[in-house]
Design a protein around this motif. Structure first.
Motif, PDB file in Angstrom:
ATOM      1  N   ASP A 155     -49.911 -34.403  95.492  1.00 42.00           N
ATOM      2  CA  ASP A 155     -50.990 -35.103  96.174  1.00 42.00           C
ATOM      3  C   ASP A 155     -50.519 -36.417  96.790  1.00 42.00           C
ATOM      4  O   ASP A 155     -49.472 -36.960  96.443  1.00 42.00           O
ATOM      5  N   GLN A 212     -51.072 -29.302  89.699  1.00 36.90           N
ATOM      6  CA  GLN A 212     -51.623 -30.485  90.360  1.00 36.90           C
ATOM      7  C   GLN A 212     -52.994 -30.184  90.948  1.00 36.90           C
ATOM      8  O   GLN A 212     -53.956 -30.914  90.717  1.00 36.90           O
ATOM      9  N   TYR A 213     -53.085 -29.120  91.694  1.00 36.82           N
ATOM     10  CA  TYR A 213     -54.364 -28.702  92.275  1.00 36.82           C
ATOM     11  C   TYR A 213     -55.339 -28.232  91.200  1.00 36.82           C
ATOM     12  O   TYR A 213     -56.554 -28.228  91.392  1.00 36.82           O
ATOM     13  N   ASP A 218     -51.365 -23.763  89.952  1.00 31.85           N
ATOM     14  CA  ASP A 218     -50.829 -25.022  90.469  1.00 31.85           C
ATOM     15  C   ASP A 218     -51.349 -26.132  89.559  1.00 31.85           C
ATOM     16  O   ASP A 218     -52.540 -26.416  89.531  1.00 31.85           O
ATOM     17  N   TRP A 231     -52.314 -31.337 102.310  1.00 31.75           N
ATOM     18  CA  TRP A 231     -53.444 -30.928 101.484  1.00 31.75           C
ATOM     19  C   TRP A 231     -53.015 -29.698 100.693  1.00 31.75           C
ATOM     20  O   TRP A 231     -53.122 -28.574 101.132  1.00 31.75           O
ATOM     21  N   THR A 232     -52.464 -29.945  99.535  1.00 32.50           N
ATOM     22  CA  THR A 232     -51.992 -28.931  98.596  1.00 32.50           C
ATOM     23  C   THR A 232     -50.886 -28.072  99.195  1.00 32.50           C
ATOM     24  O   THR A 232     -49.715 -28.299  98.917  1.00 32.50           O
ATOM     25  N   ASP A 233     -51.226 -27.089 100.023  1.00 34.49           N
ATOM     26  CA  ASP A 233     -50.234 -26.176 100.576  1.00 34.49           C
ATOM     27  C   ASP A 233     -50.107 -26.264 102.091  1.00 34.49           C
ATOM     28  O   ASP A 233     -49.396 -25.464 102.706  1.00 34.49           O
ATOM     29  N   ASN A 262     -53.427 -21.797  95.379  1.00 28.77           N
ATOM     30  CA  ASN A 262     -52.387 -22.298  96.282  1.00 28.77           C
ATOM     31  C   ASN A 262     -51.830 -21.106  97.053  1.00 28.77           C
ATOM     32  O   ASN A 262     -51.299 -20.159  96.473  1.00 28.77           O
ATOM     33  N   LEU A 275     -58.868 -23.996 100.723  1.00 30.13           N
ATOM     34  CA  LEU A 275     -58.170 -23.315  99.652  1.00 30.13           C
ATOM     35  C   LEU A 275     -59.123 -22.377  98.954  1.00 30.13           C
ATOM     36  O   LEU A 275     -60.328 -22.582  98.932  1.00 30.13           O
ATOM     37  N   MET A 300     -62.148 -30.921  96.142  1.00 27.20           N
ATOM     38  CA  MET A 300     -61.346 -30.687  97.342  1.00 27.20           C
ATOM     39  C   MET A 300     -61.773 -31.664  98.431  1.00 27.20           C
ATOM     40  O   MET A 300     -62.948 -31.806  98.709  1.00 27.20           O
ATOM     41  N   ASP A 304     -57.636 -22.764  85.547  1.00 30.26           N
ATOM     42  CA  ASP A 304     -58.725 -22.867  86.514  1.00 30.26           C
ATOM     43  C   ASP A 304     -60.010 -22.228  86.013  1.00 30.26           C
ATOM     44  O   ASP A 304     -60.675 -21.464  86.720  1.00 30.26           O
ATOM     45  N   SER A 307     -48.078 -28.572  93.375  1.00 30.89           N
ATOM     46  CA  SER A 307     -48.070 -29.258  94.663  1.00 30.89           C
ATOM     47  C   SER A 307     -48.012 -30.754  94.393  1.00 30.89           C
ATOM     48  O   SER A 307     -47.915 -31.184  93.238  1.00 30.89           O
TER      49      SER A 307
END
Length: 450
Positions: A160, A305-306, A303, A170-172, A311, A9, A1, A254, A158
């Motif tokens: 980037d 991408q993240y 998410d 930044w993401t959300d 998110n 986040l 991050m 995750d 999301s």
């Protein structure tokens, strides 16, 4: 991050409308509501038939009725989208809705969008924001999410790398790059692009969309509040789930339960309001796993991408996929605001970060963690549903009021190694039913949410 990110986040419809402005709502609309109590936060969510009609339409139509909505009418055109997370290129019909310009009550350093929609298989939506700077400049359109409730058509994600040299996504969160330099956003527009497979009558159905804009000053501590004078504390009966019982399960989402604080908290509140995934929803989960609905929530908020389930907008969107539910991402100004919600029967989900010694009884430190707030003791301490507990039976915690409000509401803190890092500044998720009580509606209205 990225360390430059200021908020943390969680780690863890009528006649088809052609292009143009939809006609305004009839005269006699309700007068503007009294400004909410927190002048640092501005909430604006479009949800009524009049709201949808005031926007600029290109292929969408507004649906009147008990729960007005926005959906595809006559598509504006076709496009191709190459999903960066699958490599597939697919053709889609699309239609767009653009909100009127919303001028915020506070000149903002951050804007967080959220939306409530259903996306049947073969459909998805993209949410974008464009902001106006105080000096007259304007940002480009920034993608705030490519979203579907499932993951069979596109991968929810999301985007980037978006920025214009003055603000970045930044993401959300759309955030000003240099708040100390005085750059502020004073207005914004929201754009929704609804997609469906060509030649079908499928459509996303959007029931709420908008954003929270804020300018929370940098602070390591916040003023202390006193417990509510409205009487003894109240505790809501909210289901209790531990993320840690899911460690090792579905690491593709995750790293498994170790980082599932956000969807676990979301699932607790969704079930408080009487909703659970169906047997069909859970058919993919190993039948030997306990609490399979938590696995479902993790997959439904992930998410790509993240590469995480934290998110903020995606968690709110997940909660609102359940029938009759509303959900937003916002900020509160104090524990007094949280008490008002709990007394009305609305639990909340808060985002905070802290060293172990800063929250007595937690037994851990975190760079970002989500918990539910389910009540207050008669002395004003916080009753939390902490998903970081080792098991469901240990989820209920009581945390000291002063410690809690500081780790939640501050925007700056010292990490264990002495570095200055960010705090969330009071971010929370609020989920509530469409058929809310009068008391619940008043509590939400006091925060500028309708």
């Amino acid at each position: 991050m990225p360390t430059t990110r200021r908020t943390v986040l969680s780690a863890a419809i009528g006649t088809v409308a052609g292009a143009g402005v939809l006609t305004a709502a009839p005269a006699g609309a309700r007068p503007a509501a009294r400004p909410p109590r927190n002048p640092l936060v501005d909430n604006r969510f479009w949800t009524s038939y009049g709201d949808w009609r005031r926007g600029t339409a290109d292929g969408v139509r507004a649906l009147p009725g008990p729960r007005p909505a926005l959906l595809i009418g006559r598509p504006a055109g076709r496009t191709e989208y190459t999903d960066p997370h699958t490599g597939r290129t697919t053709a889609w019909e699309y239609a767009t809705w653009t909100s009127p310009v919303h001028r915020t009550r506070t000149a903002a350093t951050e804007i967080i969008a959220s939306w409530n929609a259903s996306t049947p298989p073969g459909t998805w939506l993209q949410a974008e924001l464009s902001g106006d700077y105080a000096d007259g400049g304007r940002t480009p359109w920034f993608v705030m999410g490519r979203w579907a409730s499932g993951d069979g058509d596109i991968r929810r994600a999301s985007l980037d790398g978006q920025g214009d040299g003055r603000a970045s996504v930044w993401t959300d969160t759309l955030a000003v790059d240099d708040p100390a330099g005085g750059t502020r956003l004073v207005a914004y527009r929201l754009r929704l692009t609804l997609h469906r497979r060509p030649g079908t009558r499928l459509t996303p159905v959007v029931r709420r969309a908008g954003a929270m804009a804020s300018d929370i000053p940098d602070r390591f501590t916040v003023p202390a509040t006193v417990p509510s004078l409205l009487g003894p504390g109240r505790e809501l009966t909210v289901p209790r789930y531990s993320q840690n019982v899911h460690i090792g399960r579905y690491p593709e989402y995750d790293n498994g339960g170790e980082a599932w604080c956000s969807p676990t908290s979301s699932q607790m509140i969704v079930e408080y309001w009487g909703h659970r995934p169906s047997a069909a929803d859970l058919a993919w989960v190993d039948p030997g796993y306990s609490d399979p609905q938590v696995c479902h929530a993790a997959r439904a908020t992930y998410d790509h991408q993240y590469e995480g389930c934290g998110n903020w907008a995606f968690n709110a969107a997940y909660a609102a996929t359940h029938p009759g539910m509303n959900a937003v991402v916002t900020r509160l100004g104090s524990l007094t605001d949280a008490e008002r919600l709990v007394r009305a029967g609305i639990p909340l989900i808060t985002s905070q970060s802290f060293r172990e010694e800063e929250l007595t009884g937690a037994g851990y430190g975190t760079a970002g963690h989500l918990m539910t707030v389910t009540g207050f003791t008669p002395g004003g301490d916080v009753i939390a549903g902490d998903p970081a507990a080792p098991g469901n039976e240990a989820v209920r915690r009581v945390y000291r009021r002063r410690e809690w409000e500081n780790i939640w509401l501050r925007t700056k803190r010292y990490a264990a190694d002495g570095r200055t890092v960010s705090g969330t500044g009071g971010v929370c998720y609020l989920y509530w039913p469409e058929e809310a009580t009068a008391l619940q509606r008043r509590a939400l209205k006091s925060l500028g949410i309708r």
